[in-house]
Design an enzyme around this catalytic site. Structure first.
Site, mmCIF file in Angstrom:
data_model
loop_
_atom_site.group_PDB
_atom_site.id
_atom_site.type_symbol
_atom_site.label_atom_id
_atom_site.label_comp_id
_atom_site.label_asym_id
_atom_site.label_seq_id
_atom_site.Cartn_x
_atom_site.Cartn_y
_atom_site.Cartn_z
ATOM 1 C CG ASP A 7 36.386 43.420 47.979
ATOM 2 O OD1 ASP A 7 36.473 42.515 48.827
ATOM 3 O OD2 ASP A 7 35.752 44.478 48.163
ATOM 4 C CD GLU B 133 34.715 38.988 49.187
ATOM 5 O OE1 GLU B 133 34.475 38.917 50.393
ATOM 6 O OE2 GLU B 133 34.607 40.034 48.537
#
Length: 728
Positions: free
Chosen positions: A405, A459
């Protein structure tokens, strides 16, 4: 007898007594145990609940002399012993933790000091072991600047004076507590160099109490008997850039409820796994399941990176869920958050009274977007803590991949910061060299120190070069990258009414300009259906029926486009409302045939994608894609070819994003019959059932750069797939 007691009392300094009672004992193993201050056989122990204390040897009961406040002493020689306390109404006995030697060896401490302990979770944390013939729990924690660290729990009335730990090299504290077993709750009471003690959860705890409680829980590192040897042996072929990868993203707390409660790992092992398998996806991706205090963070603000959240069950039940997925041929990915952590008092923040895990300067150590703290990636021990954690999940839980993330927030020192609110790197630039080193180190270990076939995904929302290039070639070393640009562009296009789409045609084609620069995943994730963005259905223009038709055409476009696929739960059946993490998905909407039809479309798209090599083999190869017509902006039509390896038939994909049915000449690379493999306007999907009766004939003249062509019926708001019936 009194003279003997006085003699014993005189052998214990008032300074030691004061330090014991005040909780300021810096070297407890020099004071407690059977060799007080180096005097062989001189025992000193402390239990503030005891009025009397005996040392029990094989042959004798030796009463110990009270020194006040629960401190007792006596001469016991070199005999093995246990302690027995009494408060006058009850007795209790236990093994004295201060008669046991250290557990960690010099190599462990050396590797921890260097930040190179590849199995850090086996050294630090809480482990039930048998030590010197006695069963108990070994605790070890890194807190180099603390004045004192103690283990506290119900087993010692949460009293930090009772179990102060032994300080070792590398800033590690450890102690073996006999009798402390699985499921006991505990925390570390950390006394900083100045100020009062604070309670901290174990950074390497394998379990935790249910929020809002904050204690860690002693858990094993895996008694689960794995049954996925076949999956693990063949995994490497399922997760390459040439494999079909279609991911179902899940927030386990809101997928489905039972009696108003989020489902357990054991329930998900049946219901969720069966559903995802039936829908034809290849992977489940869980939003973070590492322990976190605030439900509204969805797991993206973790405090226990080594503990699967207890909200859904025990660690071995999570392992069983992964095992069940593997038995159905499904891979399991988990979102992983090494970019930042919350400032909760019981967590990592100022862990030993100093900014230990985080940067001290808020220009480097505070994240303004999320009010969180940023890891100090320049510190060897912190990088080791994080890299070992990635390996831990991949090895100990058989996870098949980690989706990392907020990578962009790690790469740039000025991420979401105004001028003057960030510190340049040593060369005056914005790149975060330390974070880059960490990411490369993490990926190197993830791929090199785990069973074959794992994958990592980034990401990463910018155009940082080489995200999926190998580390040895100067890249970051990820296996795949989310294509955030494609997602943003195409959703902007779909939000326009069809009459205006001709003016935004390039939003659908621009992704192919850079589409093969990385190994991309096309993500329609949870981020697109929260915080006022509306559901996928709500993003589409028109009436309810037109919204559904637009969404069917869009999903067809997505599954025909180069790149692996990711779809957030509920989007597969067009949940009308945006996602609410506190409520289960609106499964009742499937009573509407149109929504059930969209769900069937996703199922069929997945099966088509998995079963057709041209749609996945060359997702990251520019030679696997060829435009037929990218310039039909006036009609809002897009058509292209997907090519597999030699011997595999090509697939022609054509999408119409206007509500106008057309007779369209489609250029094709070979003559003969082309099967209509899928038509998003089919009645079974909720469409108008307009199409080509299952096939077209490529008997027309050259067209759009192709040597042959077929005249086809192109339904309104639809995507069609064609494949030659007789491949060459």
């Amino acid at each position: 007898m009194d003279r003997a007691k006085n003699s014993l009392s005189d052998a214990v300094s008032q300074a030691d007594i004061t330090a014991i009672l005040s909780g300021d004992l810096a070297d407890p193993f020099a004071v407690f145990g059977p060799d007080h201050r180096g005097i062989p056989g001189r025992l000193l122990c402390f239990d503030p609940h005891a009025r009397t204390m005996d040392a029990l040897t094989l042959d004798h009961v030796l009463p110990l002399a009270p020194l006040g406040g629960g401190i007792f002493t006596g001469d016991i020689g070199d005999a093995p012993y246990r302690l027995r306390g009494s408060d006058g109404t009850r007795d209790w006995s236990y093994d004295d933790p201060y008669r046991f030697g250290p557990v960690l060896g010099d190599l462990d401490l050396h590797l921890i000091a260097e930040g190179r302990h590849r199995r850090l979770w086996q050294a630090l944390g809480a482990h039930v072991i048998t030590h010197q013939g006695i069963t108990g729990t070994h605790f070890a924690v890194w807190a180099p600047h603390a004045r004192r660290v103690s283990v506290v729990g119900e087993f010692n009335a949460w009293d930090g004076r009772r179990a102060p730990m032994r300080r070792r090299n590398a800033g590690v504290w450890e102690i073996f507590l006999p009798g402390v077993m699985q499921n006991h709750s505990y925390q570390y009471e950390v006394l900083p160099q100045s100020g009062p003690p604070v309670l901290k959860s174990d950074p390497l705890a394998f379990g935790a109490q249910h929020p809002p409680q904050t204690a860690s829980v002693v858990r094993g590192t895996g008694a689960h008997i794995w049954r996925d040897a076949g999956w693990m042996a063949g995994r490497a072929t399922r997760q390459t850039r040439e494999a079909p990868i279609s991911i179902y993203e899940v927030h386990l707390g809101s997928w489905r409820h039972h009696d108003g409660q989020p489902m357990l790992y054991t329930q998900a092992a049946e219901e969720l796994v069966d559903y995802v398998h039936d829908m034809g996806f290849t992977h489940i991706e869980f939003m973070p399941l590492t322990e976190y205090p605030f439900g509204g963070s969805w797991g993206y603000q973790p405090t226990g990176l080594y503990a699967p959240t207890c909200r859904h069950g025990a660690p071995d039940e999570f392992r069983a869920l992964i095992d069940a997925a593997h038995a159905k041929g499904l891979g399991v990915i988990m979102d992983w958050v090494p970019a930042h952590f919350p400032s909760d008092a019981h967590g990592l923040a100022h862990f030993d009274g100093t900014p230990l895990y985080e940067h001290a300067d808020p220009r480097e150590g505070f994240h303004p977007d999320w009010n969180t703290l940023i890891y100090d990636f320049g510190r060897n021990e912190v990088r080791n803590f994080l890299s070992a954690n990635a390996v831990y999940w991949l090895r100990e839980f058989h996870l098949d991949g980690l989706r990392v993330d907020a990578v962009a927030s790690m790469l740039y020192r000025d991420y979401s910061r105004a001028d003057g609110a960030w510190i340049p790197n040593r060369d005056g630039g914005r790149e975060n060299y330390e974070a880059i080193d960490f990411i490369q180190e993490m990926n190197t270990q993830a791929y090199g120190d785990t069973p074959e076939g794992v994958m990592t995904m980034a990401e990463e929302s910018t155009s940082w070069p080489g995200v999926t290039q190998p580390v040895y070639a100067g890249g970051l070393g990820f296996g795949f990258k989310w294509n955030m640009g494609w997602m943003n562009d195409t959703l902007r296009y779909m939000a326009h009414p069809p009459i205006h789409r001709a003016h935004h045609h390039d939003l659908m084609t621009f992704g192919l300009v850079y589409g093969f620069s990385e190994n991309f995943v096309l993500p329609i994730s949870h981020d697109e259906v929260v915080h006022g963005k509306g559901s996928m259905l709500a993003k589409m223009p028109g009436t309810h029926a037109e919204k559904l038709a637009n969404l069917r055409a869009y999903y067809g476009f997505m599954w025909g486009h180069p790149g692996k696929k990711l779809l957030f739960m509920g989007c597969e059946f067009a949940q009308p409302q945006e996602w609410n993490h506190d409520a289960q998905l609106d499964w009742s909407v499937l009573q509407d045939p149109a929504h059930a039809g969209l769900q069937r479309l996703i199922r069929d798209l997945n099966r088509l994608y998995r079963g057709t090599p041209a749609l996945h083999q060359r997702d990251a190869d520019p030679h696997g894609f060829q435009w037929i017509n990218q310039d039909a902006s006036a009609e809002s039509v897009f058509s292209w070819l997907r090519w597999g390896h030699a011997g595999q038939p090509p697939v022609a994909v054509i999408a119409n994003f206007t509500p106008v049915e057309r007779r369209w000449r489609l250029g094709l690379p070979q003559t003969g019959t082309w099967e209509e493999m899928l038509n998003s306007d089919a009645e079974v999907y909720g469409g108008g059932n307009r199409g080509n009766l299952g096939k077209v004939t490529a008997d027309g003249p050259p067209h759009a750069g192709q040597p042959h062509s077929a005249l086809i019926t192109l339904p309104p708001l639809s995507t069609l797939f064609f494949c030659p019936k007789e491949p060459r």
